[in-house]
Design a protein around this motif. Structure first.
Motif, short mmCIF file in Angstrom:
data_model
loop_
_atom_site.label_atom_id
_atom_site.label_comp_id
_atom_site.label_asym_id
_atom_site.label_seq_id
_atom_site.Cartn_x
_atom_site.Cartn_y
_atom_site.Cartn_z
N GLU A 204 5.77 1.18 1.34
CA GLU A 204 5.22 1.89 2.48
C GLU A 204 4.58 0.90 3.45
O GLU A 204 4.16 -0.19 3.06
CB GLU A 204 4.17 2.91 2.02
CG GLU A 204 4.69 3.93 1.02
CD GLU A 204 5.70 4.89 1.63
OE1 GLU A 204 5.75 4.97 2.87
OE2 GLU A 204 6.43 5.56 0.87
N GLU A 205 4.48 1.30 4.71
CA GLU A 205 3.95 0.39 5.72
C GLU A 205 2.44 0.42 5.85
O GLU A 205 1.87 -0.36 6.61
CB GLU A 205 4.59 0.71 7.09
CG GLU A 205 6.07 0.35 7.15
CD GLU A 205 6.65 0.55 8.54
OE1 GLU A 205 6.13 1.43 9.27
OE2 GLU A 205 7.59 -0.16 8.89
N ASN A 206 1.77 1.32 5.12
CA ASN A 206 0.30 1.33 5.14
C ASN A 206 -0.21 0.26 4.18
O ASN A 206 -0.20 0.42 2.97
CB ASN A 206 -0.25 2.71 4.79
CG ASN A 206 0.31 3.24 3.49
OD1 ASN A 206 1.46 2.99 3.16
ND2 ASN A 206 -0.50 3.97 2.74
N ALA A 208 -3.17 -2.56 2.94
CA ALA A 208 -4.61 -2.80 2.89
C ALA A 208 -4.88 -4.26 2.55
O ALA A 208 -4.22 -4.83 1.67
CB ALA A 208 -5.27 -1.89 1.87
N MET A 222 0.02 -2.95 -1.28
CA MET A 222 1.05 -2.08 -0.69
C MET A 222 1.47 -1.04 -1.72
O MET A 222 1.31 -1.24 -2.93
CB MET A 222 2.26 -2.91 -0.26
CG MET A 222 2.00 -3.85 0.90
SD MET A 222 3.19 -5.21 1.01
CE MET A 222 2.51 -6.32 -0.23
N GLN A 277 2.76 -0.26 12.56
CA GLN A 277 2.14 0.27 11.36
C GLN A 277 2.13 -0.76 10.23
O GLN A 277 1.21 -0.79 9.41
CB GLN A 277 2.86 1.54 10.89
CG GLN A 277 2.15 2.25 9.75
CD GLN A 277 2.80 3.57 9.40
OE1 GLN A 277 3.78 3.97 10.02
NE2 GLN A 277 2.29 4.25 8.39
N GLY A 278 3.13 -1.60 10.15
CA GLY A 278 3.21 -2.59 9.07
C GLY A 278 2.44 -3.87 9.33
O GLY A 278 2.59 -4.84 8.59
N VAL A 280 -1.26 -5.88 9.83
CA VAL A 280 -2.71 -5.94 9.69
C VAL A 280 -3.15 -7.24 10.35
O VAL A 280 -2.79 -8.32 9.89
CB VAL A 280 -3.17 -5.91 8.22
CG1 VAL A 280 -4.69 -6.04 8.13
CG2 VAL A 280 -2.71 -4.63 7.55
N GLN A 320 -11.05 -1.78 10.12
CA GLN A 320 -9.71 -1.24 9.94
C GLN A 320 -9.09 -0.81 11.28
O GLN A 320 -8.01 -0.24 11.31
CB GLN A 320 -9.77 -0.04 8.97
CG GLN A 320 -10.24 -0.41 7.57
CD GLN A 320 -9.36 -1.47 6.91
OE1 GLN A 320 -8.13 -1.38 6.98
NE2 GLN A 320 -9.97 -2.45 6.29
N SER A 322 -6.99 -0.95 14.31
CA SER A 322 -5.81 -1.76 14.58
C SER A 322 -5.57 -1.96 16.07
O SER A 322 -4.55 -2.52 16.47
CB SER A 322 -4.58 -1.09 13.95
OG SER A 322 -4.39 0.21 14.50
#
Length: 491
Positions: A204-206, A208, A222, A277-278, A280, A320, A322
């Motif tokens: 997933e693209e979320n 941390a 991930m 989204q991917g 950080v 957090q 973005s």
């Protein structure tokens, strides 16, 4: 887990300008008419032989390179590639004298000191002579990974990095996940460590990122799209597990979405960008990013220093969040203006060498900004007031006219609310109704406004056009400020 060698942090950011000719106001040399950036792009694409070799690409020895060191025959080398820059001399924003410093030599270090961000490969591709006949330096490998195999979790992918000492509290790790390709870059002072993998299975693209500052641990987490144990992380790609000087690492861009624009004053706007989204990415205070545009088949790159959404919002900026905020002065005929009005903008990772460690034990912080040189100061102001360790932060803000002042009401509000912050506005072209300070930076003004209380430790940051910065630094040194007490933000 990866054991990463570390280097101590050293003690340049940029102004936010888009000038009509594609030149920055920081340039020291006024170019002849017809010699702007766009003029060079048109000339380079005219089909003329700019190398003098009729299209041949040759291998150049050090001895041959050294022969081409005159105004009429000027070759130079950048990162192993040799260019005939003779036709470019009259178009060089820094002027002939600066460019001739690179004549007949490997000018990589000189280039990096002045403008590493410039995409010389695109700008000078029609001037390419060939490759320098020397062995390329081998990439410095980090310590071999230990425990890089995926942990025994069916639903998560966790990658941990360990440095041998403390790491910055934020902004040292950038993660990009695009089409199953994972790129993680960890900045440690002047060094850059990277892993680059085509992952074994989709995730997933979320993403941390968590940092344990005191123990030097960084954890990237991930979520797998399918619950299963992986036999390996995936296929290593170019520059995977390498530890290089940051200046030797190619800039990496991701495609960001322009979410909104807001007017700041009559010729400046606040741009709000969304990262994919991917991705950080956090830009540390005092660092900058680059925006890249393809203009007439040539990559044009500009540096910009992020600000907060506002001076108040920057104090409460979420780790957090973005969003990236850029305050940019725009011109109707600017090379970059049309590009900035598009829906998508290419943004690099953080660049620069500024470190908050220079504020250690500082009691009095003085910020001297001219025009859009205010941008690196904005987040500094918010941070130091939030940290509550510096007794006094004073901004000396130099502008031409009253309408040029950026975030004037916010600065006034902040000064009224917090006695630790003061702002002095100085105008060089004031109206008859202006009752505050006027003039330009000089020794008498600095001596009056930059007070050194007994048993205090002072620090001064300066940002503005090069003439302003050079004069200000010279005056500060005459007043007794040492190199260790000064930092200049430069483009």
């Amino acid at each position: 887990m990866l054991n990463i060698p570390t280097q101590p942090f050293p003690a340049p950011s940029s102004q936010q300008r888009i000038s009509p000719s594609g030149q920055s106001e920081r340039n020291k040399v006024a170019l002849k008419p017809g010699h702007s950036l766009m003029d060079w792009i048109r000339f380079a694409k005219s089909g003329k032989d700019l190398t003098g070799l009729s299209g041949r690409i040759i291998e150049v020895t050090q001895e041959e390179l050294q022969k081409h060191n005159s105004r009429g025959d000027c070759w130079t080398c950048i990162r192993g590639m040799v260019y005939n820059v003779t036709p470019y001399i009259d178009y060089h924003p820094g002027g002939e004298e600066e460019l001739m410093k690179a004549a007949g030599i490997d000018a990589t270090d000189l280039f990096d000191q002045v403008h590493r961000w410039v995409n010389y490969e695109s700008m000078l591709k029609e001037c390419l002579v060939g490759r320098l006949a020397t062995k390329a330096a081998a990439a410095h490998k980090a310590s071999p990974p230990t425990g890089l195999a995926p942990p025994a979790l069916d639903n998560q992918l966790v990658i941990c990095f360990f440095a041998s000492s403390q790491i910055p509290s934020s902004g040292c790790t950038t993660v990009d996940l695009q089409a199953g390709v994972l790129r993680v870059e960890v900045l440690l002072g002047k060094m850059s460590f990277m892993i680059h993998l085509c992952l074994a299975s989709p995730v997933e693209e979320n993403i941390a990122v968590h940092s344990a500052v005191s123990v030097g641990k960084i954890q990237v987490t991930m979520h797998k799209q399918t619950k299963e144990k992986w036999k390996s992380l995936g296929q290593p790609l170019e520059f995977h597990n390498t530890f290089l000087c940051k200046k030797d690492r190619a800039l990496f861009y991701r495609d960001c979405v322009l979410a909104s624009k807001a007017e700041v004053n009559h010729n400046s706007q606040l741009f709000r960008l969304h990262f994919p989204q991917g991705t950080v990415l956090q830009v540390p205070v005092g660092r900058h990013v680059f925006l890249k545009a393809l203009i007439q088949d040539t990559d044009v790159v500009r540096p910009y220093t992020p600000v907060g959404q506002s001076l108040v919002a920057a104090s409460h900026h979420s780790s957090q969040d973005s969003d990236l905020y850029l305050m940019i002065k725009v011109y109707p005929d600017g090379v970059f203006t049309k590009y900035l009005n598009s829906d998508h903008i290419s943004v690099s990772g953080p660049e620069g060498v500024f470190s908050l460690r220079c504020f250690r034990d500082v009691t009095n912080l003085y910020l001297l900004a001219a025009g859009t040189g205010f941008t690196p100061m904005a987040r500094l102001i918010s941070l130091v007031l939030q940290e509550n360790t510096i007794r006094l932060t004073k901004l000396l803000f130099f502008n031409r006219r009253e309408e040029d002042i950026l975030w004037r009401s916010q600065l006034s509000e902040l000064a009224a609310k917090d006695e630790r912050f003061q702002v002095e506005h100085i105008l060089s072209e004031p109206s008859d109704s202006w009752t505050n300070r006027t003039g330009r930076v000089d020794e008498a003004m600095l001596k009056e406004l930059l007070v050194r209380p007994s048993e205090s430790r002072c620090y001064v940051c300066v940002c503005g056009p090069s003439a302003f910065t050079e004069l200000t630094v010279r005056l500060l040194k005459q007043l007794g400020f040492s190199e260790e007490e000064l930092h200049t933000f430069q483009g």
